[in-house]
Enzyme design. Structure first.
Site, short mmCIF file in Angstrom:
data_model
loop_
_atom_site.label_atom_id
_atom_site.label_comp_id
_atom_site.label_asym_id
_atom_site.label_seq_id
_atom_site.Cartn_x
_atom_site.Cartn_y
_atom_site.Cartn_z
N ASN A 9 0.88 -1.17 0.00
CA ASN A 9 0.00 0.00 0.00
C ASN A 9 0.91 1.22 0.00
OD1 ASN A 9 -1.79 2.04 0.49
ND2 ASN A 9 -2.33 1.40 2.57
N LYS A 11 0.15 4.24 -0.39
CA LYS A 11 -0.49 5.45 0.16
C LYS A 11 -0.20 6.65 -0.75
CE LYS A 11 -0.25 3.37 4.69
NZ LYS A 11 -0.26 3.52 6.13
N HIS A 95 -9.64 1.25 4.64
CA HIS A 95 -8.39 1.53 5.37
C HIS A 95 -8.68 2.54 6.48
CE1 HIS A 95 -4.37 2.80 6.35
NE2 HIS A 95 -3.95 1.69 5.77
N GLU A 97 -7.14 4.99 7.51
CA GLU A 97 -6.92 6.40 7.14
C GLU A 97 -8.13 6.94 6.38
OE1 GLU A 97 -3.11 5.73 5.30
OE2 GLU A 97 -2.31 5.21 7.26
N GLU A 164 -5.78 -4.56 10.60
CA GLU A 164 -4.76 -3.54 10.84
C GLU A 164 -5.09 -2.76 12.11
OE1 GLU A 164 -2.62 -2.54 6.89
OE2 GLU A 164 -4.31 -1.18 7.10
N SER A 209 3.09 -1.79 10.58
CA SER A 209 4.53 -1.86 10.84
C SER A 209 5.14 -3.24 10.53
CB SER A 209 4.84 -1.44 12.28
OG SER A 209 4.45 -0.09 12.48
P1 PGA Z 1 2.63 0.50 7.68
O1 PGA Z 1 1.16 0.71 7.01
O2 PGA Z 1 3.16 -0.80 7.14
O3 PGA Z 1 3.43 1.69 7.23
O4 PGA Z 1 2.41 0.46 9.15
C1 PGA Z 1 0.30 -0.38 6.82
C2 PGA Z 1 -1.00 0.10 6.22
O5 PGA Z 1 -1.48 1.17 6.61
O6 PGA Z 1 -1.57 -0.57 5.34
#
Ligand code: PGA
Length: 247
Positions: A9, A11, A95, A97, A164, A209
């Site tokens: 992802n 982003k 997601h 976000e 997540e 992470s």
């Molecule tokens: P990250 O993001 O691996 O940077 O923690 C994961 C995600 O939001 O899909």
């Protein structure tokens, strides 16, 4: 057997040029990978260029979001048919976000998952609790609500779940393998309640992470079928190591 799936992802990262440079380096690193599905979700602006470069490669293309309507006066939105037109096979939906910053509710997400399925797109449907919810003992209630509301009146085909925990996204704080397996087990049970035996073939990814250092241990968990990766998917060698996890 559930085939592992490792998804990037990106982003709001990478210009078209940066996405092309990534693929030039990344594709040669994964030529021998056969037993794992690889999905990349670039920003909308790079979908077309990435789609062209992925022709003939086993890597599958995902969008990071979409609207549920077919077409019309929805300034700034992207329709499902526009994604399939670019050979997208997957779309990330729900997601945290999107839920947090763009106010996407369970009801909106249910419409989006339905629209994705109607267009043959596999929905990578994200769920997860905040730190406050975890500390208040509400983790399972949140996961159950997000699953039941988000997947209301939708069958199990073409659905991948991504667990997540919000407190682990981009923070460097990975959930422990115990916490991950406990949540994934719970999700599998809820999927069984919704879909019966078909739940055993549904994939549940972990996200938050994930790094080359912790992927192998995470993939050892019985109900972890892959990973949805943000930060560590931005560099070709790091993402290639994730795809080549060792169990
Ligand atoms: P990250 O993001 O691996 O940077 O923690 C994961 C995600 O939001 O899909």
């Amino acid at each position: 057997m559930r085939k592992p799936l490792i998804a990037a992802n990106w982003k709001m990262n990478k210009t078209v040029g940066e996405a092309e440079a990534f693929l030039r380096d990344f594709i040669p690193l994964i030529t021998e990978v056969e037993d794992t599905d690889i999905v990349i979700a670039p920003p909308f602006t790079a979908l077309s260029a990435v789609s062209s470069l992925l022709k003939g490669s086993p890597i599958q293309l995902s969008a990071q979001n979409m609207f549920y309507e077919e077409k019309g006066a929805y300034t700034g939105e992207i329709a499902p048919g526009m994604l399939t037109d670019l050979c997208c096979t997957h779309v990330l939906l729900g997601h945290s976000e999107r839920r947090q910053y763009f106010r996407e509710t369970d009801e909106i997400l249910n419409k989006k998952v339905k629209a994705a399925r109607a267009h043959g797109l596999t929905a990578i449907f994200c769920i997860g609790e905040s730190l406050g919810e975890r500390e208040a003992g509400e983790t399972f209630a949140v996961l159950q609500r997000e699953l039941e509301e988000g997947l209301k009146a939708i069958g199990p085909e073409g659905i991948v779940i991504a667990y997540e925990p919000i407190w682990a996204i981009g923070t460097g704080k990975t959930a422990t393998t115990g916490q991950v397996q406990e949540a994934h087990r719970f999700i599998r049970e809820k999927l069984s309640a919704l879909y019966g035996n078909e739940a055993s073939s549904m994939r549940i990814l972990y996200g938050g992470s994930v790094t080359p250092e912790n992927i192998d241990a995470l993939m050892e968990c019985a109900d972890v079928d892959g990973a949805l990766v943000g930060g560590a998917s931005l560099k070709p060698d790091s993402f290639a190591r994730l795809v080549r996890f060792r169990r």
